[in-house]
Design a protein around this motif. Structure first.
Motif, mmCIF file in Angstrom:
data_model
loop_
_atom_site.group_PDB
_atom_site.id
_atom_site.type_symbol
_atom_site.label_atom_id
_atom_site.label_comp_id
_atom_site.label_asym_id
_atom_site.label_seq_id
_atom_site.Cartn_x
_atom_site.Cartn_y
_atom_site.Cartn_z
ATOM 1 N N ALA A 39 0.420 -1.121 -0.312
ATOM 2 C CA ALA A 39 -0.245 -2.414 -0.496
ATOM 3 C C ALA A 39 -0.260 -3.136 0.843
ATOM 4 O O ALA A 39 0.398 -2.717 1.796
ATOM 5 C CB ALA A 39 0.496 -3.238 -1.544
ATOM 6 N N ASP A 40 -0.994 -4.223 0.886
ATOM 7 C CA ASP A 40 -1.029 -5.075 2.072
ATOM 8 C C ASP A 40 -0.197 -6.319 1.804
ATOM 9 O O ASP A 40 -0.052 -6.755 0.650
ATOM 10 C CB ASP A 40 -2.465 -5.498 2.397
ATOM 11 C CG ASP A 40 -3.311 -4.348 2.894
ATOM 12 O OD1 ASP A 40 -2.798 -3.523 3.675
ATOM 13 O OD2 ASP A 40 -4.485 -4.274 2.498
ATOM 14 N N ASP A 43 -1.621 -8.877 -0.410
ATOM 15 C CA ASP A 43 -1.646 -8.646 -1.857
ATOM 16 C C ASP A 43 -0.500 -9.344 -2.584
ATOM 17 O O ASP A 43 -0.529 -9.458 -3.812
ATOM 18 C CB ASP A 43 -1.564 -7.145 -2.170
ATOM 19 C CG ASP A 43 -2.768 -6.373 -1.689
ATOM 20 O OD1 ASP A 43 -3.866 -6.952 -1.611
ATOM 21 O OD2 ASP A 43 -2.602 -5.180 -1.368
#
Length: 60
Positions: A39-40, A43
């Protein structure tokens, strides 16, 4: 479905899992066998930072 975020300290990245999710490739995400996905940082839910996340070891 609620995502559970964590910090993969081996790869220095945010990861997430969806407990109870069944993937098309046959994997099931469970507490005994979590499926961590990349994920970033963007997020993360509002108000949550990387410092708030628990550390996990994600195997390749």
């Amino acid at each position: 479905m609620d995502r559970v975020f964590a910090w993969d300290h081996q790869h220095s990245q945010v990861v997430y899992r969806i407990p109870g999710h069944h993937y098309a490739d046959g994997r099931d995400d469970s507490d005994l066998s979590p499926v961590w996905l990349p994920a970033d940082e963007s997020d993360l839910p509002e108000g949550i930072t990387v410092d708030d996340l628990r550390k996990v070891d994600v195997k390749d």
